[in-house]
Enzyme design. Structure first.
Site, PDB file in Angstrom:
ATOM      1  N   TYR A  65     -15.024  16.951 -31.823  1.00 42.42           N
ATOM      2  CA  TYR A  65     -14.373  18.254 -31.708  1.00 42.42           C
ATOM      3  C   TYR A  65     -15.221  19.260 -30.929  1.00 42.42           C
ATOM      4  O   TYR A  65     -14.688  19.970 -30.062  1.00 42.42           O
ATOM      5  CB  TYR A  65     -14.011  18.792 -33.092  1.00 42.42           C
ATOM      6  CG  TYR A  65     -12.586  18.470 -33.489  1.00 42.42           C
ATOM      7  CD1 TYR A  65     -12.129  17.152 -33.481  1.00 42.42           C
ATOM      8  CD2 TYR A  65     -11.686  19.464 -33.866  1.00 42.42           C
ATOM      9  CE1 TYR A  65     -10.842  16.833 -33.831  1.00 42.42           C
ATOM     10  CE2 TYR A  65     -10.386  19.152 -34.220  1.00 42.42           C
ATOM     11  CZ  TYR A  65      -9.967  17.838 -34.201  1.00 42.42           C
ATOM     12  OH  TYR A  65      -8.671  17.531 -34.537  1.00 42.42           O
ATOM     13  N   GLU A  79     -12.927  21.582 -22.799  1.00 41.40           N
ATOM     14  CA  GLU A  79     -11.798  22.478 -22.526  1.00 41.40           C
ATOM     15  C   GLU A  79     -12.290  23.830 -22.013  1.00 41.40           C
ATOM     16  O   GLU A  79     -11.686  24.420 -21.101  1.00 41.40           O
ATOM     17  CB  GLU A  79     -10.973  22.664 -23.801  1.00 41.40           C
ATOM     18  CG  GLU A  79     -10.239  21.406 -24.248  1.00 41.40           C
ATOM     19  CD  GLU A  79      -9.524  21.603 -25.572  1.00 41.40           C
ATOM     20  OE1 GLU A  79      -9.164  22.757 -25.880  1.00 41.40           O
ATOM     21  OE2 GLU A  79      -9.315  20.610 -26.305  1.00 41.40           O
TER      22      GLU A  79
END
Length: 337
Positions: free
Chosen positions: A261, A268
């Protein structure tokens, strides 16, 4: 029976005349210590005594571990009836769902399709990484600079190769929000919204609208981190639908996210930072004057705000997943005796 007693080997026998008729065929069971003979009454009622003669034979003694008088039997019967009534009340409170099997079948198929889709993405990217990486190592022996450039350029077609399947999987992932919203699954709504809309924003708005971003190496890492995470999440949910828990898969589902994560969020963020200059240059998605609102909104500014929201969303998901991990993998509480 033949046995050895005080007078040596003899044949021993006894006769009991019961107070009321019994079944003619008793059940006998021989153990190492004793012979158990179970005699069944013909009619189920309470006897005043065991034998017709009022005085009990000397060789008979009651087994108080198995003794049950009329008041004890009534209490036991009453408890069983109360337990049965309570069970019926509980079952009556829970409404029967006529679509239970249909819902379960839908969830199994949904998780299976998503697992197959992300498995295809992961395997495809892994094979390409292995093949291209091997070629890059050979070039690297010739020239460090050339090898580095080739390693960077080897990911340029990731989007064009994988995007169709990723579009399909992430569009289908919108059903997770709907499933949570209508109560089909017990997952909370906010973490599902944060993850699905966050990924789809990067996929459709950033990568899908800018051809310049589609050839960036960061696309490979975004897709790779997403696919690895889902390789364990969807099989876990699929098995949960049919009541199966595989402990290694449970551990992976609630552990793999810890490194993936942050890495996925970082990839991102890098993608958004790289896209800001392109959006500034092209003016795409920016709202200029004149317009009905009479307000100028620069899309790069929106992306800067989204960067903050991205890390807040990561915190929300981290908190949710940490609670789930503690619940499924934490130490079990001992029951009080």
């Amino acid at each position: 029976a033949q046995g050895h007693g005080a007078k040596g080997d003899n044949i021993y026998e006894f006769e009991i005349e019961f107070l009321e008729p019994v079944e003619p065929k008793p059940v006998c069971r021989v153990t190492q210590r004793q012979l158990n003979i179970t005699v069944q009454k013909k009619e189920s009622n309470w006897w005043e005594r065991l034998t017709k003669q009022e005085k009990r034979p000397l060789f008979l003694a009651p087994d108080f571990d198995r003794w049950l008088d009329e008041s004890d039997a009534e209490m036991e019967l009453k408890e069983k009836e109360e337990e049965k009534i309570n069970k019926m009340k509980i079952e009556s409170r829970v409404p029967k769902d006529p679509f239970k099997h249909l819902k379960k079948g839908y969830l199994i198929m949904y998780n299976l399709v998503q697992f197959l889709g992300f498995s295809w993405i992961f395997v495809n990217m892994t094979v390409r990484l292995f093949i291209l990486g091997k070629g890059n190592m050979e070039i690297h022996l010739v020239s460090k600079m050339v090898g580095f450039l080739c390693l960077t350029d080897s990911f340029y077609d990731t989007f064009h190769t994988i995007s169709d399947m990723m579009y399909f999987c992430q569009t289908l992932a919108l059903m997770e929000i709907m499933n949570s919203l209508i109560g089909l699954v017990r997952s909370p709504l906010i973490p599902a919204v944060v993850q699905v809309f966050g990924r789809n924003f990067v996929l459709f708005v950033i990568l899908g609208s800018l051809e310049e971003m589609q050839s960036k190496p960061v696309v490979f890492f975004i897709f790779y981190f997403w696919s690895i995470t889902e390789l364990f999440r969807y099989p876990y949910y699929m098995l949960s639908c049919i009541g199966i828990e595989w402990k290694p898969l449970t551990w992976l589902r609630y552990t793999v996210w810890i490194p993936l994560y942050p890495l996925g969020g970082l990839a991102e963020a890098v993608c958004i930072v790289q896209s800001i200059p392109i959006f500034s240059e092209t003016g795409k998605f920016s709202l200029g004057l004149p317009n009905p609102l009479n307000v100028t909104i620069q899309f790069p500014f929106v992306l800067q705000i989204y960067l903050i929201a991205l890390f807040l969303g990561l915190f929300v998901n981290f908190r949710h997943l940490y609670k789930q991990r503690k619940q499924h993998l934490g130490p079990k509480k001992r029951k009080m005796k």
